[in-house]
Enzyme design. Structure first.
Site, PDB file in Angstrom:
ATOM      1  N   LEU A  40       0.013   1.958  12.686  1.00 40.88           N
ATOM      2  CA  LEU A  40      -0.360   3.276  12.167  1.00 40.88           C
ATOM      3  C   LEU A  40      -1.809   3.317  11.740  1.00 40.88           C
ATOM      4  O   LEU A  40      -2.305   2.412  11.072  1.00 40.88           O
ATOM      5  CB  LEU A  40       0.538   3.633  10.978  1.00 40.88           C
ATOM      6  CG  LEU A  40       0.287   4.967  10.285  1.00 40.88           C
ATOM      7  CD1 LEU A  40       1.613   5.594   9.839  1.00 40.88           C
ATOM      8  CD2 LEU A  40      -0.640   4.809   9.067  1.00 40.88           C
ATOM      9  N   ASP A  43      -6.616   7.670   7.485  1.00 41.19           N
ATOM     10  CA  ASP A  43      -7.951   8.133   7.114  1.00 41.19           C
ATOM     11  C   ASP A  43      -9.091   7.314   7.734  1.00 41.19           C
ATOM     12  O   ASP A  43      -9.070   6.076   7.677  1.00 41.19           O
ATOM     13  CB  ASP A  43      -8.147   8.050   5.596  1.00 41.19           C
ATOM     14  CG  ASP A  43      -7.069   8.757   4.809  1.00 41.19           C
ATOM     15  OD1 ASP A  43      -6.155   9.330   5.410  1.00 41.19           O
ATOM     16  OD2 ASP A  43      -7.154   8.719   3.568  1.00 41.19           O
ATOM     17  N   TYR A 102      -6.967   0.980  -0.046  1.00 42.19           N
ATOM     18  CA  TYR A 102      -6.975   2.413   0.243  1.00 42.19           C
ATOM     19  C   TYR A 102      -8.388   2.884   0.589  1.00 42.19           C
ATOM     20  O   TYR A 102      -9.340   2.114   0.595  1.00 42.19           O
ATOM     21  CB  TYR A 102      -6.396   3.180  -0.942  1.00 42.19           C
ATOM     22  CG  TYR A 102      -4.879   3.240  -0.956  1.00 42.19           C
ATOM     23  CD1 TYR A 102      -4.106   2.423  -0.126  1.00 42.19           C
ATOM     24  CD2 TYR A 102      -4.215   4.101  -1.808  1.00 42.19           C
ATOM     25  CE1 TYR A 102      -2.723   2.486  -0.146  1.00 42.19           C
ATOM     26  CE2 TYR A 102      -2.824   4.177  -1.845  1.00 42.19           C
ATOM     27  CZ  TYR A 102      -2.092   3.359  -1.010  1.00 42.19           C
ATOM     28  OH  TYR A 102      -0.721   3.437  -1.049  1.00 42.19           O
ATOM     29  N   SER A 103      -8.509   4.169   0.854  1.00 34.19           N
ATOM     30  CA  SER A 103      -9.725   4.712   1.463  1.00 34.19           C
ATOM     31  C   SER A 103     -10.963   4.543   0.596  1.00 34.19           C
ATOM     32  O   SER A 103     -10.893   4.405  -0.630  1.00 34.19           O
ATOM     33  CB  SER A 103      -9.524   6.183   1.785  1.00 34.19           C
ATOM     34  OG  SER A 103      -8.619   6.340   2.844  1.00 34.19           O
ATOM     35  N   GLU A 220      -7.494  14.641  -2.572  1.00 32.41           N
ATOM     36  CA  GLU A 220      -7.794  13.359  -1.933  1.00 32.41           C
ATOM     37  C   GLU A 220      -9.115  13.429  -1.165  1.00 32.41           C
ATOM     38  O   GLU A 220      -9.602  14.506  -0.815  1.00 32.41           O
ATOM     39  CB  GLU A 220      -6.664  12.967  -0.974  1.00 32.41           C
ATOM     40  CG  GLU A 220      -5.353  12.642  -1.657  1.00 32.41           C
ATOM     41  CD  GLU A 220      -4.386  11.920  -0.736  1.00 32.41           C
ATOM     42  OE1 GLU A 220      -3.871  10.875  -1.163  1.00 32.41           O
ATOM     43  OE2 GLU A 220      -4.147  12.400   0.394  1.00 32.41           O
TER      44      GLU A 220
END
Length: 479
Positions: A40, A43, A102-103, A220
């Site tokens: 998968l 972002d 995370y991003s 976000e």
């Protein structure tokens, strides 16, 4: 003996090798969009041009087509067209990011590339902790984690993530998407002199501020930059109710424009504008390249919006990124245009002109699965539609002044649509890939980005007029 981060990189590499042929065998796989080598993708992260090379990192779960403890995958390019997969940049192998890297974003500083990202941590009861973290590289490919540079301040929940960092004058600034303790979305601003010690300036803006009204429970992927004399705040709010043609996806992406006061950290702004009208667009990120262009790449997906139904999951992958787009701010609106570098992909040009009156036409030599189509409309008296591969269509109704993208739902097979109001349409540019379509209206005044999943072998392109329509169509196959 390998440490945990190196071990995770080895496992990801083995997963890629194990499923390489399965992914490659999917007729829906991308021809000119960035997609995961396996698993998968979501972002885009750390979009930057560094020492002449473009870098796009991406949220990546290599071991399944569901969300989980994210890695940072990594692509590089010298021309925004041809990309190479680089070694995995970040893995969730430390205490401060063990449930996901995370991003975040990338900057250049003192001959190094610095990555700022959110470390996600959950305890045995599922309670969330969040840390803003730093990693450094001297070559742009191998990254040394430096650990936590910012802890969660008071007044916000642990949904506190996605740092975007930039320099203004002699200081550094960071915006982060979050929610307050009342679960109202906002973007917060930090300031630093050394990139390690960060001072909270406060909320840039928030749900309920200025012209927004109540505006979602979480924001976000913020991105704040100056463009053509105006400050622009991009973000992706969650929890917005549909309103007519607006806010039709599960979660949205859009922007505010105005002026940022760097002293008090507040953005004076007007109303929120959606950035893309299609089905799948979220969490875009921009960078300023060495030519002074503000470039954008987005995720061609939306969280929790039918992801379990994507047919590519059978081939061990899901989701893609958009093509790179150049941004300008014109007459109060963000304009998005495909970067001109993509023109190098063109070959086998076909041109047609037509004057249709309550009829449809299909030219066999314009059919295909991977192409760019430019439609220049000279007259539309009534409605006009273009049908792609027996699966999707774009319809303009001059009387209703509405432009609509329709497709067959990959969830239940029923027709679904996304629309925008527009006075006239004089140009439509379509980038059609094996399982996606990006539509640029009137030179980027509006954009529709969507996934499409036609049957293998369906390659028809049909033009239909109800009333009088004159147009010129130019199609290029894309390598």
């Amino acid at each position: 003996m390998l440490n945990r981060n190196d071990e995770l990189k080895e496992l990801a590499l083995k997963e890629m090798e194990a499923h390489r042929e399965t992914v490659a065998g999917d007729h829906h796989r991308s021809h000119f969009h960035l997609m995961p080598p396996v698993g998968l993708l979501n972002d885009p992260n750390g979009f930057i041009q560094w020492n002449g090379v473009y870098h796009v990192f991406f949220q990546w779960m290599p071991f399944k087509t569901d969300h989980g403890a994210k890695f940072w995958g990594h692509y590089t390019s010298t021309d925004l067209v041809y990309w190479e997969l680089a070694p995995t940049a970040l893995t969730p192998g430390d205490w401060y990011d063990k449930n996901g890297c995370y991003s975040g974003s990338a900057i250049s500083h003192e001959d190094k590339m610095l990555l700022f990202y959110t470390g996600n941590v959950k305890d045995e009861e599922g309670n969330r902790e969040t840390y803003q973290c730093l990693a450094e590289s001297t070559d742009g490919f191998h990254f040394d984690k430096k650990g936590v540079v910012l802890n969660l301040p008071e007044g916000y929940t642990a949904h506190f993530r996605d740092p975007k960092v930039w320099q203004h004058l002699d200081k550094w600034y960071m915006v982060i998407g979050t929610q307050n303790l009342d679960e109202e979305g906002r973007v917060v601003l930090f300031e630093s002199k050394d990139l390690k010690n960060w001072e909270l300036k406060g909320d840039v803006t928030a749900s309920g501020h200025q012209e927004l009204g109540s505006f979602g429970y979480m924001w976000e992927c913020p991105d704040l930059f100056e463009l053509d004399g105006t400050d622009v705040l991009l973000f992706s709010p969650q929890g917005i109710e549909a309103e007519g043609d607006l806010y039709q996806n599960v979660y949205q992406t859009g922007y505010l424009t105005g002026k940022l006061d760097y002293e008090d950290g507040k953005l004076s702004h007007g109303s929120f504008n959606e950035l893309d009208r299609g089905f799948e667009f979220y969490a875009p990120q921009t960078t300023l390249d060495e030519n002074g262009r503000r470039l954008l790449i987005g995720w061609m997906g939306v969280p929790e919006q039918g992801e379990e139904h994507h047919p590519t999951r059978e081939h061990k992958w899901i989701h893609m990124l958009t093509i790179p787009r150049e941004l300008n701010y014109v007459n109060g609106k963000l304009i998005q245009r495909p970067v001109p570098e993509l023109e190098v992909l063109r070959h086998q040009k076909v041109e047609k002109t037509a004057n249709l009156s309550n009829e449809q036409i299909e030219w066999a030599d314009m059919n295909g699965t991977v192409y760019e189509l430019l439609l220049q409309l000279r007259k539309v008296d009534g409605s006009f539609s273009i049908h792609f591969r027996n699966y999707s269509s774009m319809v303009f109704d001059s009387k209703e002044q509405k432009l609509t993208f329709k497709r067959e739902s990959f969830i239940d097979g029923k027709e679904e649509s996304r629309s925008c109001s527009i006075a006239e349409v004089n140009e439509l540019r379509f980038y059609v890939d094996a399982s996606s379509i990006e539509v640029f209206v009137n030179g980027g005044e509006e954009v529709f980005t969507s996934r499409i999943f036609p049957n293998k072998g369906d390659d028809s392109l049909v033009f239909n007029a109800v009333g009088e329509v004159e147009f010129k169509a130019t199609r290029w196959k894309l390598n």
